[in-house]
Design an enzyme around this catalytic site. Sequence first.
Site, PDB file in Angstrom:
ATOM      1  N   ARG A 113      38.138 -44.539   7.216  1.00  0.00           N
ATOM      2  CA  ARG A 113      38.105 -45.078   8.587  1.00  0.00           C
ATOM      3  C   ARG A 113      36.936 -44.504   9.391  1.00  0.00           C
ATOM      4  NH1 ARG A 113      44.097 -44.953  10.837  1.00  0.00           N
ATOM      5  NH2 ARG A 113      43.121 -46.222  12.453  1.00  0.00           N
ATOM      6  N   ASP A 306      49.123 -52.573  17.395  1.00  0.00           N
ATOM      7  CA  ASP A 306      49.863 -52.117  16.213  1.00  0.00           C
ATOM      8  C   ASP A 306      51.000 -53.070  15.840  1.00  0.00           C
ATOM      9  OD1 ASP A 306      48.241 -49.875  16.025  1.00  0.00           O
ATOM     10  OD2 ASP A 306      49.566 -48.652  17.264  1.00  0.00           O
TER      11      ASP A 306
END
Length: 420
Positions: A113, A306
């Site tokens: 990431r 999310d």
Amino acid sequence: MRVDGVLRVPGDKSISHRALMLGALGAGVSRVRGVLQSLDVHSTAGVLRALGVAVPALGDDIVIEGVGLRGLRGPGVDLDCGNSGTTTRLMAGIVAGSPLAGRFIGDASLSRRPMGRVARPLAQMGARFDFDARGDGLPMTVHGGALRGLTWHMETASAQVKSAILLAGLVADVPVEVVEQERTRDHTERMFAGRGVDLRVEENVVTLVPTARLDASDQLVPADPSSAAFFAALAAIADHGSIALDDVCVNPTRAGAFGVLRRMGAKIAFENVRAEGGEDVARVVVTPGALRGVVIDGGEVPSLVDELPVLACVAACADGETRVTGASELRVKESDRIAAIVNNLRAVGADAEELPDGFVVRGTGRRPFAGRVATHADHRIAMAFGVLGAIPGSAITVDDPDCAAVSFPTFWEELSRVVV
Ligand code: S3P
């Protein structure tokens, strides 16, 4: 499908990370009640311990003796952040503002990431970042110390980056100003304000005025709206019954998914709305309704970023098209969630298509789904398809159900409890 039950899902992950970090940096003893006991939060506790803070074993009611803003010590070990982006990016801000160096490591997903998004502003403040490999993934060593103030215009909508800058400014005692294009979750701002920090929020600009002060403060952690969203989604796609979710954080910067489910046709009521622990909290009661497709664009994405995997699964059970755009951030979450959502929806028999910055789902109404889901070790992909798999007649196999423990260790038990 019939659902029935009252649930208190575990503590909010974002607030739990911050409660441990601010407890650690506070002047004195902070009590934290209801902290999430999941793998990601254990990662934050472990990193703080490596930096010399006596964080106790996580439990429902814990006490942290703060070391103060200048009290961290250089770690003798790598700072293992596991799967947790929030641990990495917020702790990078704290280490950047401290006179010490720390090498951050993580699992395969976290190591891929992007960390440049925190490295760029923090380096501009005067911290030094070394990346072991090419690119901007972990392992990454942060050399902190005396910093200078910063005004930063956010490159992407990210509460983690905003929080890293605010934490670096707080610890290094320098002024910072963060200008957001889209407002992201504001837990750090709320918690700073509750601990005596001089923080001003005007529209999309957050300003930290140096005061060299962080009071100890008790924190009650509300239930996580991102975890609650799985059960709200389950109730939305049910045929009968309802699910009540207690003590949910309904802070507007987090509650977007409930609004979308309502737009899709589910009945959602916020009851007993109150302020608790510096947050907006309510009982959320969800009852099924006729579901239709909706449009979700970039302005709404931060408040439900999310929750998009589970909203995509609900969209498969709605009538008509759901279109999500302005969500390219999904590409750099625990997995490439645009690809994971679309490929897995197709694998279980739904009609979905990738967009560069989002996806389209063509819903075909409530019905069973069958197929094998590749989670890519992404907790929210596992749980989203767990919800779809609860529909009677569905035959969905999730390849790695245990990865739910990153944010919601009791998910599968709770799921089997409310489907009656
Ligand atoms: C979080 C911010 C969001 C979110 C993550 C938690 C936080 O990430 O996706 O699960 O606690 O600040 P970004 O900052 O990358 O948007």
